[in-house]
Design an enzyme around this catalytic site. Structure first.
Site, short mmCIF file in Angstrom:
data_model
loop_
_atom_site.label_atom_id
_atom_site.label_comp_id
_atom_site.label_asym_id
_atom_site.label_seq_id
_atom_site.Cartn_x
_atom_site.Cartn_y
_atom_site.Cartn_z
N GLY A 83 0.91 -1.26 -0.13
CA GLY A 83 -0.01 0.04 0.17
C GLY A 83 0.77 1.40 0.00
O GLY A 83 2.20 1.31 0.64
N ARG A 92 -2.61 8.81 9.12
CA ARG A 92 -3.26 7.08 8.88
C ARG A 92 -4.86 7.12 8.01
O ARG A 92 -4.60 6.33 6.64
CB ARG A 92 -2.72 6.02 9.98
CG ARG A 92 -1.58 5.90 10.59
CD ARG A 92 -1.44 4.43 11.68
NE ARG A 92 -0.21 5.09 12.08
CZ ARG A 92 -0.08 5.39 13.34
NH1 ARG A 92 -0.74 6.15 14.00
NH2 ARG A 92 0.87 5.05 13.99
N ASP A 152 1.55 -0.02 19.54
CA ASP A 152 1.33 1.69 19.98
C ASP A 152 1.30 0.72 21.42
O ASP A 152 2.22 1.56 22.36
CB ASP A 152 -0.04 1.74 20.04
CG ASP A 152 -0.29 2.33 18.21
OD1 ASP A 152 0.23 2.93 18.25
OD2 ASP A 152 -0.54 0.83 17.89
#
Length: 326
Positions: A83, A92, A152
């Site tokens: 991508g 994002r 994260d």
């Protein structure tokens, strides 16, 4: 349900993230066969050779090959890292238009091969694209796993470990919600070396604001890294390898991934980051953490942000509540 009995992984997208993931898989001896698909075939040939030359020092022999979509037919796991990449200053969610069309093309070709395994999605925005892979593939939702907040949460555990001078493996804390700007830390259920953060917060009212700054550094770390080196790769590559190991080794371990909610946190029909139990068939179940009212408000805001984007591509009236998985 038919499930591949081998440990073959097909990786689609050999950019920075895909190669970091490949390197981690080989160094950890996670799979038997890694087939890599990428549009830059010449560069891919070189990377396949380079990776194979390192197998001699790996804990087990991993066969690394230049793949085609036909390789997906007998794969246990197809991992999508392809991508458009996130650019400096770009969120994002701003990638969604670029990557939705790419994802449709990839999933169509994978499913045409006869693939009947598990998808692991790392392309951003991962929450929206994981939902898209579910819709495009027609597979049961438990066989779609997004990388979610695995990175994260790792960043947050590392930073909390630095703050309290303890190994990050002794920090147990989750980031949940969107893998992006509306994510949130669940401090109420976190522990540091076995000590409850809830009790620390009760004793020190100013602690929450200090920890919020640590979280903000966690949330914004990707922007710092992208600005400095163009992409994040090593952390997410190792996170993807961890999810892969959980699947292939049938570990039933809880990891902060992106999966479909079925009533958890009062939400349905959305893929979002939350701890989930991962095993050989994919997601055994999502885990609803006990969170405070303030944390729930932040989580609901994250859900709302994702739904607004999701419904641009998949209107709500076209998405009835999913049937039970097979």
């Amino acid at each position: 349900m038919k499930v591949s009995v081998g440990n073959k992984v097909v990786l689609i997208g050999a950019g920075d993230v895909g190669l970091a993931y490949s390197y981690a898989l080989i160094n950890q001896g996670v799979c038997d066969h890694l087939a890599i698909i990428d549009i830059d075939e010449k560069k891919l040939e070189g990377n396949v050779m380079d990776l194979n030359h390192g197998v001699v020092w790996a804990p087990s022999r991993t066969k690394v090959t230049k793949g085609t979509y036909e390789d997906c037919a007998d794969a246990a796991l197809v991992v999508i890292c392809a991508g458009a990449a996130q650019k400096p200053g770009e969120t994002r969610l701003q990638l969604v238009d670029k990557n939705m069309h790419i994802m449709k093309s990839i999933v169509d070709q994978v499913m045409a091969s006869g693939f009947d395994g598990i998808f692991l999605v790392a392309s951003n925005p991962v929450d929206i694209l994981s939902y898209a892979v579910w819709k495009y593939s027609g597979l049961p939702a438990h066989r779609i796993i997004g990388s979610g907040t695995v990175l994260d949460s790792a960043r947050f555990r590392y930073m909390m470990g630095e703050l309290y001078e303890v190994a990050p493996t002794s920090v147990h804390a989750y980031i949940i919600g969107e893998h992006g700007d509306t994510e949130l830390p669940v401090l109420s259920s976190a522990t540091i070396a076995g000590v409850s953060m809830r009790k620390k917060l009760e004793k020190d009212p100013e602690l929450e604001s200090r920890l919020e700054k640590v979280f903000e550094e966690t949330r914004d770390a990707a922007y710092t890294i992208i600005d400095a080196k163009g992409s994040t790769s090593y952390g997410i590559g190792m996170g993807l390898a961890r999810i892969t190991r959980a699947v292939l080794q049938n570990q039933d371990v809880a990891l902060p991934v992106c999966c479909l909610l079925r009533g958890e946190y009062g939400e349905e029909n959305i893929f979002i980051g939350t701890p989930a139990v991962i095993h050989r068939k994919g997601v055994r179940r999502a885990i609803e953490l006990e969170i405070t009212e303030h944390e729930m408000d932040r989580f609901k805001k994250s859900v709302k942000t994702l739904r607004e984007i999701q419904e641009n591509f998949f209107p709500a009236e076209e998405n009835p509540a999913p049937a039970a998985d097979e």
